[in-house]
Each structure stands twice: as C-alpha cells, then as structure tokens.
Design an enzyme around this catalytic site. Structure first.
Site, PDB file in Angstrom:
ATOM      1  N   ASP A   1      24.398  27.216  37.233  1.00 27.68           N
ATOM      2  CA  ASP A   1      25.545  27.212  38.148  1.00 27.68           C
ATOM      3  C   ASP A   1      25.433  28.442  39.048  1.00 27.68           C
ATOM      4  OD1 ASP A   1      26.729  29.487  36.788  1.00 27.68           O
ATOM      5  OD2 ASP A   1      27.445  28.086  35.262  1.00 27.68           O
TER       6      ASP A   1
ATOM      7  N   LYS B   1      27.926  23.643  39.552  1.00 27.17           N
ATOM      8  CA  LYS B   1      28.641  23.088  38.383  1.00 27.17           C
ATOM      9  C   LYS B   1      30.140  23.203  38.625  1.00 27.17           C
ATOM     10  CE  LYS B   1      29.010  25.186  34.134  1.00 27.17           C
ATOM     11  NZ  LYS B   1      28.512  25.730  32.868  1.00 27.17           N
TER      12      LYS B   1
HETATM   13  C1  R5P Z   1      29.417  29.279  31.750  1.00 25.59           C
HETATM   14  O1  R5P Z   1      29.782  29.690  32.833  1.00 25.59           O
HETATM   15  C2  R5P Z   1      28.335  29.929  30.954  1.00 25.59           C
HETATM   16  O2  R5P Z   1      27.500  30.731  31.733  1.00 25.59           O
HETATM   17  C3  R5P Z   1      27.514  28.902  30.232  1.00 25.59           C
HETATM   18  O3  R5P Z   1      26.882  28.078  31.198  1.00 25.59           O
HETATM   19  C4  R5P Z   1      28.370  28.071  29.335  1.00 25.59           C
HETATM   20  O4  R5P Z   1      29.135  28.867  28.506  1.00 25.59           O
HETATM   21  C5  R5P Z   1      27.496  27.138  28.517  1.00 25.59           C
HETATM   22  O5  R5P Z   1      28.320  26.331  27.746  1.00 25.59           O
HETATM   23  P1  R5P Z   1      27.792  24.968  27.153  1.00 25.59           P
HETATM   24  O6  R5P Z   1      26.502  25.251  26.450  1.00 25.59           O
HETATM   25  O7  R5P Z   1      28.885  24.533  26.237  1.00 25.59           O
HETATM   26  O8  R5P Z   1      27.617  24.028  28.291  1.00 25.59           O
END
Ligand code: R5P
Length: 291
Positions: A166, A189
């Site tokens: 993202d 994202k």
């Molecule tokens: C969100 O902004 C973080 O940088 C990670 O992308 C996020 O915490 C990942 O979470 P998950 O593995 O549940 O998609």
C-alpha cells in the site's frame, strides 16, 4: 549497562547480550494458577542503567504486563535509568481515533509503561511514526528493512523489484530498493473501517518477468500479502517473495500466503517463529551502545 532478558524475547535478548557484552540480570518468572505473572530480579541493579528486552506480540496483554513488572522491579531496586527494548510494540496501530467512540490504545500503553518506571523506549519499525508523538518520554524507532533486503541480496536477489502493498509502505519499499538496486513501486489498498475489508489494485505496475519482494512492516492475517500476490501473478511476475519486520502470522496466514504463490516468507525475530530468518540483534545492539 545491565540487560534483562524478558521471557517473550529471550533468544533475541541473549544475542544482544553477546554482542554488547552487557551483564545479564537473571529474572525469576512464575505464572500463578490463576494466570497472573510473578517477577523477581535475582541480581542487583542498584545505580545501574538497565535495558529490558521484551517484545509485545501475542499474548500482547500479558507480555505488556510482564514488561511493566520488570521495569517496576528494576526501578524499585535502584536502577538509575530503565530502557525498554520492545521490538514489536503492541497497540501502536491504534494511535488515533478512526471512528467516534474509540480510544487511543497506544496512549494508555505509554501511560502504563511510564508509571511502571520506563524512562526511554526503543522499538523497531513502529507502524506509523506519528505514534511516537504519543510518548511522554523519549522513544525511537529503528528500521530493520535494510537487514531484510540484505538477506535477499545474499540469496542472489539483487535488482529484485521492491513492492509496497500500500502507499503507506512505500518508504519501506524505497529503503529496500536502496540495498537491492532494482525498482520500487506500490499497490493501492483501501480499508473499510467498519468491516475491516480491504481492496487492492495495481493499476500502473509493470512487473512482467520480474522477481518481486513484497515488503511490509507487519504481516498479520496475511490478507494483504495474499491480495498483493494475486495481482503480481496476474501481471506476470516470475518469482514472488515477502519480507516483513513483524511476522505475527495469525492462524493459517503462512499457509494462505504460500498457497497464493509466494515462495518464501522472511521475518525478523521481533516476533519469534520459524520465519524469523533475520535477527534484529546487531541493529538493537548498536542503538543500545549509542545511548
Ligand atoms: C497495514 O497498514 C500494515 O502495514 C499491514 O499491511 C497490515 O497490518 C497487514 O495485515 P494483514 O496481514 O492482516 O493483511
């Protein structure tokens, strides 16, 4: 400086003690039948600077309480200054109000750690640096991204494409790019704050025939990496790897990521697991020696 190896980061703490030469303070830990933790320092810390190494990944709440108890024990026993080394800092993601009626979790955590006697804190790749503004005592975040990227260089992945899943992680991909020497880019994202559902797109991404490494600070459920891998496959990436600082890898996250076509998951030992292939020990040791 003396060092206390907290139970959640014992192996990492041992490595830091080796590298720094700091004397270890043995600690007795016990969990009572009702689940409460007992802590007792078994050597003097009188007039000493003390570092406590304790990550606060799952189970976050008891790891946080143990950290607070160790800090309180150190202060009560005459420590001059207590530095908390918290590789993964729990609750840092809730550093502001997203929806009316919420709390700011990290503010409460900081207040508790301060009350326990912590004078300063070192963490690694805090989710957002804005969380540091919630601290009422000195706190700094180190970055482990160069160490992760070097791991891939050693594997022969020079010039690999560094992808942020993202826009917020673009700075991470750029740090990796500096070591890998290839290109960097990001997906977009969007997260629905009510349902938690995310959608990802990669409109302008050209990764055909590329080896791509998806870099993120945290992998939790794995949903972000699975979604990114699907887009990369559609766009013709040849090899896909992922690297994160904090591999929380909840439930079947690891299997889902590998099933999505990711060849390897590389994480640090901020959250100890079999994916902890990169140690934070040199990074943290340097930071402690520089205090
Ligand atoms: C969100 O902004 C973080 O940088 C990670 O992308 C996020 O915490 C990942 O979470 P998950 O593995 O549940 O998609």
């Amino acid at each position: 400086m003396k060092i206390i190896l907290g139970p959640s980061s014992r192996e990492l703490g041992e490595k830091i003690a080796e590298l720094t030469g700091f004397e270890r303070v043995p600690v007795a830990f016990r969990v009572f039948p009702d689940g409460e933790t007992y802590v007792r320092l078994e050597a003097s810390v009188q007039d000493e600077q003390v570092a406590i190494v304790q990550t606060t990944s799952k189970p976050q709440d008891s790891n946080l309480m143990q950290l607070a108890f160790m800090a309180n024990a150190a202060k009560r026993n005459g420590a001059k200054k207590v530095t908390a080394v918290v590789p993964y800092l729990a609750y840092a993601r809730q550093d502001k109000i997203f929806l009316e009626g919420e709390n700011v979790s990290i503010e409460t955590v900081v207040a508790m750690l301060k009350a326990a006697g912590i004078d300063q804190l070192i963490t690694v790749n805090i989710h957002a640096e804005t969380a540091l503004s919630k601290f009422s005592f000195p706190a700094k975040t180190l970055t482990a991204i160069p160490l992760l990227a070097e791991h891939f260089v050693k594997k022969g992945c020079t010039k690999a494409f560094a992808l942020a899943p993202d826009k917020g992680a673009m700075y991470i991909a750029q740090q990796a790019q500096q070591i890998l020497g290839g290109e960097a880019g990001s997906l977009e994202k969007h997260r629905d704050r009510h349902t938690g559902q995310t959608t990802q797109t990669g409109t302008h991404l050209n990764v055909k025939g590329e080896t791509v490494i998806i870099f993120d600070d945290i992998i939790s459920t794995g949903g972000t990496i699975v979604g990114a891998a699907q887009i990369l496959r559609e766009k013709g990436a040849t090899h896909i790897y992922t690297a994160c600082v904090h591999g929380l890898l909840i439930g079947d996250a690891e299997k889902r990521i590998l099933d999505a076509g990711v060849e390897e998951i590389v994480a640090t030992d901020s959250v100890p697991s079999k994916n902890s292939k990169v140690t934070l020990a040199p990074l943290i040791s340097e930071a402690l020696k520089a205090l």
